[in-house]
Write a protein that holds these residues in place. Structure first.
Motif, PDB file in Angstrom:
ATOM      1  N   VAL A 415      42.459  40.455  41.443  1.00  0.00           N
ATOM      2  CA  VAL A 415      41.515  40.445  40.319  1.00  0.00           C
ATOM      3  C   VAL A 415      40.347  39.505  40.626  1.00  0.00           C
ATOM      4  N   ALA A 416      40.652  38.344  41.228  1.00  0.00           N
ATOM      5  CA  ALA A 416      39.583  37.414  41.597  1.00  0.00           C
ATOM      6  C   ALA A 416      38.630  38.071  42.587  1.00  0.00           C
ATOM      7  N   TYR A 417      39.188  38.814  43.568  1.00  0.00           N
ATOM      8  CA  TYR A 417      38.309  39.483  44.522  1.00  0.00           C
ATOM      9  C   TYR A 417      37.448  40.537  43.824  1.00  0.00           C
ATOM     10  N   LEU A 418      38.019  41.307  42.903  1.00  0.00           N
ATOM     11  CA  LEU A 418      37.248  42.340  42.218  1.00  0.00           C
ATOM     12  C   LEU A 418      36.073  41.737  41.457  1.00  0.00           C
ATOM     13  N   LEU A 419      36.284  40.576  40.855  1.00  0.00           N
ATOM     14  CA  LEU A 419      35.187  39.900  40.160  1.00  0.00           C
ATOM     15  C   LEU A 419      34.122  39.445  41.149  1.00  0.00           C
ATOM     16  N   TRP A 420      34.567  38.890  42.303  1.00  0.00           N
ATOM     17  CA  TRP A 420      33.613  38.489  43.340  1.00  0.00           C
ATOM     18  C   TRP A 420      32.878  39.719  43.881  1.00  0.00           C
ATOM     19  N   HIS A 421      33.589  40.835  44.004  1.00  0.00           N
ATOM     20  CA  HIS A 421      32.963  42.073  44.477  1.00  0.00           C
ATOM     21  C   HIS A 421      31.876  42.521  43.506  1.00  0.00           C
ATOM     22  N   LEU A 422      32.155  42.390  42.216  1.00  0.00           N
ATOM     23  CA  LEU A 422      31.163  42.759  41.206  1.00  0.00           C
ATOM     24  C   LEU A 422      29.915  41.880  41.329  1.00  0.00           C
ATOM     25  N   ALA A 423      30.122  40.576  41.544  1.00  0.00           N
ATOM     26  CA  ALA A 423      28.985  39.670  41.727  1.00  0.00           C
ATOM     27  C   ALA A 423      28.210  40.007  42.998  1.00  0.00           C
TER      28      ALA A 423
END
Length: 498
Positions: A415-423
């Motif tokens: 989930v942390a990576y997905l948020l970073w991916h969105l950024a």
């Protein structure tokens, strides 16, 4: 096209002004104070640039702003650490001048939109790094390794200058955004890139491979441990990553250059796999970190070749921060080992558990990604990125005694990576998605990394088996790849005795 936030141009000037001030005799007793002032001033300038970018309604160079923030943070921390690390050492003024010159050059690379300046600053950063690598001039190993690095960098510079000349001639401009826009539009209208542009991108990729210490020209990065620790942090957290940044700048063109993409995937993928195997045989913490950087750079270049630019940007930022922390805290490893010895060691997972973790991680990634795309369908991840994430998260499923705890930890990381991916997607707005050719390359890469995972699982489960013994002997020697390049470099240009 990306207009540049005006205060950002002051970042390299801030480091350059401190360098010039240190050249005057009156600054002899104030050299560290001037360096710290440049560090804090650079960080303040970037904060101002970020605030202006948020308040300004115009489109800004988001990638350049984020990279400038990273450079200013690393510069501030490394300058502060270096003052304490070198206390009482001779040659501190020489160290400060070279360090400020390196920071000014790197800041220019990430903040300029002029291809002439980018090429010149990238070359200058390598030249300024050389006296840092040879800070201890009485150590023969430091001189020899810096000589190897110097030769590899000059070969990269020749490729870089030739690539820039071809791109400027083809686009009729030296403005980087205009070059990318014109040539990408011409390729879309004409069914592909012209051969001079394709050749320029291949030369650019070769320059990045040489500067990123990819196999078989990786030896200087592994053997450069004679330099002071803050220099290692600067090299591994900053300079080596510049190749990934330059590739992100040229992403719209790179996505239409199949030869350059294939070169990135093959060299980067093989470097990541082989360096990961070699790293398993090392005991010294700094040498392990060096091999880790070699593998991580290969992985990052491979991501760019596959068109996974958001993943590459997240990787670049995370790797820079991690490596800076890892090198600057390397002296605490002995204390950490002593503290860990007080605890009961966890039992190593068996072969069956390790093999089961891979499909479990794959199912978990698919489930969470399905939930993610139900809310944000426009930000779905490519299949190659999902497969690589599953391979990377699989060990986390078995790192704890409880399977449930391991799965939950891996879910939080995903989930942390997905948020970073969105950024990262917001920072790289307009970057093309992977095409059919890149998807074909991705299938090869996924099989390669699944094979690496299975090989590591077998070795971990059978550490004294025949395969582990045979592979350890070759991996411990680095598969003898550096020896060939070393012999070639000293035949071309023998090192002079100091």
């Amino acid at each position: 096209m990306f207009p540049l936030a005006e205060p950002l141009w002051l970042l390299p000037l801030c480091y350059g002004a401190a360098l010039l001030a240190n050249l005057f005799p009156w600054a002899h007793a104030r050299h560290w104070a001037l360096a710290r002032l440049a560090g804090y001033g650079g960080a303040l300038l970037v904060v101002v640039a970020l605030l202006l970018a948020l308040l300004d309604g115009r489109e800004n160079d988001r990638l350049g702003l984020v990279m400038a923030a990273l450079v200013s943070l690393l510069g501030l921390v490394i300058l502060d650490y270096s003052e304490r690390y070198l206390r009482g050492e001779p040659g501190q003024r020489r160290f400060i001048l070279a360090l400020l010159g390196t920071l000014a050059s790197v800041a220019t690379v990430v903040s300029t939109g002029n291809l002439y300046l980018l090429v010149g600053a990238w070359i200058l950063s390598s030249l300024c790094l050389h006296p840092l690598l040879t800070f201890y001039r009485d150590r023969p190993a430091a001189v020899i390794v810096a000589h190897k690095k110097f030769i590899a960098s000059r070969l990269a510079d020749a490729c870089l200058i030739a690539a820039a000349a071809l791109l400027i001639q083809a686009a009729g401009s030296h403005h980087l955004p205009l070059i990318v826009e014109r040539l990408a539009s011409a390729a879309s209208a004409g069914g592909g890139l012209a051969w001079p542009v394709e050749l320029a991108l291949v030369l650019l990729v070769l320059a990045v491979i040489l500067k990123s210490a990819q196999l078989p020209v990786h030896g200087w990065l592994i053997q450069v441990m004679e330099a002071p620790t803050p220099v290692s942090a600067l090299l591994h957290a900053g300079l080596v990553n510049l190749g990934g940044f330059v590739l992100l700048r040229f992403a719209p063109l790179l996505s239409q250059a199949p030869v350059a993409q294939t070169l990135l995937v093959l060299v980067g993928g093989l470097t990541a796999v082989l360096a990961a195997l070699v790293m398993m045989t090392r005991v010294s913490i700094k040498v392990r970190l060096a091999w880790s950087t070699c593998a991580q750079m290969g992985f990052m270049l491979m991501e760019c070749g596959l068109g996974l630019y958001e993943l590459a940007l997240v990787h670049l930022l995370a790797h820079s921060l991690y490596k800076a922390h890892a090198f600057l805290t390397a002296g605490e490893v002995v204390g950490q080992v002593n503290r860990h010895a007080l605890y009961v060691p966890e039992r190593a997972p068996g072969l069956g558990q390790t093999l089961l973790a891979l499909p479990l991680a794959g199912l978990w990634v698919l489930a969470l990604h399905g939930l993610w795309t139900s809310f944000l369908p426009q930000h779905a991840l490519p299949a190659a990125a999902l497969a690589l994430l599953a391979v990377g998260l699989a060990p986390w499923c078995i790192r704890r005694a409880s399977w449930v705890h391991g799965v939950l930890v891996s879910g939080v990381l995903l989930v942390a990576y997905l948020l970073w991916h969105l950024a990262a997607a917001g920072l790289l707005a307009g970057t093309p998605r992977p095409g059919p050719y890149q998807e074909a390359l991705a299938a090869l890469v996924v099989m390669l990394f699944i094979g690496l995972y299975l090989l590591q699982a077998w070795i971990t489960g059978h550490p004294h088996g025949a395969l582990a013994r045979r592979l350890h002997q070759r991996a411990f020697a680095g598969f003898h790849l550096d020896e060939y390049f070393t012999r070639l470099t000293f035949r071309l240009w023998p090192v002079r005795a100091q």
